[in-house]
Design an enzyme around this catalytic site. Sequence first.
Site, PDB file in Angstrom:
ATOM      1  N   ARG A  31       1.989  21.044  20.515  1.00 54.33           N
ATOM      2  CA  ARG A  31       2.508  22.233  19.827  1.00 54.33           C
ATOM      3  C   ARG A  31       2.719  23.397  20.802  1.00 54.33           C
ATOM      4  O   ARG A  31       3.380  24.365  20.461  1.00 54.33           O
ATOM      5  CB  ARG A  31       1.549  22.644  18.698  1.00 54.33           C
ATOM      6  N   HIS A  72       5.509  16.392  18.289  1.00 51.07           N
ATOM      7  CA  HIS A  72       5.722  17.558  17.434  1.00 51.07           C
ATOM      8  C   HIS A  72       7.164  18.053  17.596  1.00 51.07           C
ATOM      9  O   HIS A  72       7.815  18.418  16.623  1.00 51.07           O
ATOM     10  CB  HIS A  72       4.715  18.655  17.797  1.00 51.07           C
ATOM     11  N   ASP A 105       4.483  15.877   6.758  1.00 49.11           N
ATOM     12  CA  ASP A 105       4.274  16.742   7.923  1.00 49.11           C
ATOM     13  C   ASP A 105       4.008  15.858   9.130  1.00 49.11           C
ATOM     14  O   ASP A 105       3.688  14.679   8.983  1.00 49.11           O
ATOM     15  CB  ASP A 105       3.102  17.708   7.675  1.00 49.11           C
ATOM     16  N   ARG A 142       2.946  31.833   8.983  1.00 52.69           N
ATOM     17  CA  ARG A 142       1.617  32.079   9.569  1.00 52.69           C
ATOM     18  C   ARG A 142       1.675  33.483  10.144  1.00 52.69           C
ATOM     19  O   ARG A 142       2.609  33.804  10.858  1.00 52.69           O
ATOM     20  CB  ARG A 142       1.321  31.106  10.705  1.00 52.69           C
ATOM     21  N   ASP A 179       7.016  22.522   6.138  1.00 52.90           N
ATOM     22  CA  ASP A 179       7.581  23.764   6.672  1.00 52.90           C
ATOM     23  C   ASP A 179       8.989  23.462   7.175  1.00 52.90           C
ATOM     24  O   ASP A 179       9.413  22.300   7.228  1.00 52.90           O
ATOM     25  CB  ASP A 179       6.701  24.376   7.765  1.00 52.90           C
ATOM     26  N   GLY A 230      -4.396  23.453   6.499  1.00 49.67           N
ATOM     27  CA  GLY A 230      -3.881  24.665   5.851  1.00 49.67           C
ATOM     28  C   GLY A 230      -2.461  24.496   5.318  1.00 49.67           C
ATOM     29  O   GLY A 230      -2.158  24.882   4.181  1.00 49.67           O
ATOM     30  N   THR A 231      -1.590  23.897   6.126  1.00 53.94           N
ATOM     31  CA  THR A 231      -0.189  23.732   5.721  1.00 53.94           C
ATOM     32  C   THR A 231      -0.089  22.862   4.475  1.00 53.94           C
ATOM     33  O   THR A 231       0.614  23.181   3.512  1.00 53.94           O
ATOM     34  CB  THR A 231       0.605  23.067   6.882  1.00 53.94           C
ATOM     35  N   LYS A 268       7.049  28.193   4.829  1.00 53.67           N
ATOM     36  CA  LYS A 268       5.651  28.467   5.236  1.00 53.67           C
ATOM     37  C   LYS A 268       5.622  29.573   6.278  1.00 53.67           C
ATOM     38  O   LYS A 268       6.457  29.599   7.174  1.00 53.67           O
ATOM     39  CB  LYS A 268       5.029  27.187   5.822  1.00 53.67           C
TER      40      LYS A 268
HETATM   41  C1  R5P Z   1       3.347  22.881  12.455  1.00 50.17           C
HETATM   42  O1  R5P Z   1       4.358  23.299  12.944  1.00 50.17           O
HETATM   43  C2  R5P Z   1       3.123  21.416  12.213  1.00 50.17           C
HETATM   44  O2  R5P Z   1       4.286  20.751  11.834  1.00 50.17           O
HETATM   45  C3  R5P Z   1       2.055  21.210  11.162  1.00 50.17           C
HETATM   46  O3  R5P Z   1       2.505  21.758   9.952  1.00 50.17           O
HETATM   47  C4  R5P Z   1       0.784  21.863  11.559  1.00 50.17           C
HETATM   48  O4  R5P Z   1       0.422  21.438  12.836  1.00 50.17           O
HETATM   49  C5  R5P Z   1      -0.336  21.539  10.593  1.00 50.17           C
HETATM   50  O5  R5P Z   1      -1.429  22.304  10.961  1.00 50.17           O
HETATM   51  P1  R5P Z   1      -2.492  22.744   9.882  1.00 50.17           P
HETATM   52  O6  R5P Z   1      -2.977  21.489   9.212  1.00 50.17           O
HETATM   53  O7  R5P Z   1      -3.559  23.436  10.680  1.00 50.17           O
HETATM   54  O8  R5P Z   1      -1.830  23.675   8.933  1.00 50.17           O
END
Ligand code: R5P
Length: 314
Positions: free
Chosen positions: A97, A131, A221, A196, A171, A228-229, A194
Site C-alpha cells: 500500500r 494492491h 476488497d 479516511r 472503495d 474497518g473498510t 469510502k
Molecule cells: C485500501 O485501499 C484497500 O483496498 C483496503 O480497503 C484496505 O487495505 C483495507 O484495510 P482495513 O481493513 O484496515 O480497512
Amino acid sequence: MANDIKLISGTSHPDLAQEIADCLGLSLTQSEMVRFGNENILFQCNENVRESDVFVIQTSCPPVSDGILELLIMIDALKHASARRITAVMPYFPYARSDKKDRPRISITARLIADLLETAGADRVLTMNLHSPQVQGFFRIPVDQLDATPLVCDHLLDAMPLENTVLVAGDVGEAKDLEHYAHRLNLPMAIIDKRRHDDSEQAVAVGLIGDVDGRDTLIVDDEIASGGTLIAAADYLQSQGAKRIEAAAMHPVMSGNAKAKLDGSPIGRVVVTNSIPIPAERRSSKVEVVSIAGLLANAIGAIHSGSSVSALFR
Ligand code: R5P
C-alpha cells in the site's frame, strides 16, 4: 543436479510452502533459520543448490520487518551458494500500500522493497493480487502477478446462491478489480464511497453508487487489514436495505481487532485465500479459506519450464 527445482520456505508460512511442495510432488529443501540473542538472523541452506532453479517462499505477515530481512538474507545466501536463478515467491507483497508519494517527505516503501530484493540477488518475483499493479514497474527484474479471483469465484459459486446478488467494491480503488468478479460471476456492480480522514484506520462509508435495496450483496476488497473498510461498507449496505451481506478478499491481514469487528458485524461469511496464515486467535468462524497452493505450484512449474504464466488465467 543442475537445473532442478528447489523450494525453500522462510518462516512466515510453512504450511503454504508445504502445500505447494505437495502439489509439485517435491520435498522442501532442508534449511535452518537461527535467531541469536542479539536478534541477528542466520540462514543456512543444508542442501546443495549449485545451478538450481530456486524458489524462496516468504509471504508478508507479522513480524513483517523480520520476514523481509529473512527473505533478503535467504536470497543473499542462495546467490552465494551459486543458485542458477532465484525467484522470490511472495503471495502477499510487503508494504504494497506504500506505492506512491501521496504526501510530502514519505518513502515509497514498496519501491524500496523492490530495490532491496534486486540488491540481494533475486532474479524474479512471483506474487499475487498486488494492491496496485504498478508495483510491478518498481522492478527491473521480471515480476509475475497471479490472480486468485477465479479460485475465489469458484468457491463463491459452490458456497451460496448468487442470482439476486450485487457485487460491491469496498472503495473506489477496488472498483477495477471488481470488474474481474463481475465478468466471471455475471453480476451487477455497486461502489461504496469510502473516506479516511487520518491514519487511525477509521474508514467511513459516506455514499453508494448503485442500488442494493432488497438485494443480496457481496463486498469485495483486496485485503482485510483492520477490518474497518469491510465493516463500514457492511453497515452502510444494511442502512440502504441490503438483505444478505457477504464478503470476499484476497489477503487476510486481520490486524488489531479485525476478528472481533467481523464477529459483531452483519456480514454472514468472508471468503479469503491462504496468502497469509491466520493464527487461531485472529480467525473468525465467518472466515472461509480458499487455497492458492495449486495456483502457485502451477506458476512455479511454468516458470521453471519456460512456459506461459498468463496462460494459467485463461
Ligand atoms: C485500501 O485501499 C484497500 O483496498 C483496503 O480497503 C484496505 O487495505 C483495507 O484495510 P482495513 O481493513 O484496515 O480497512
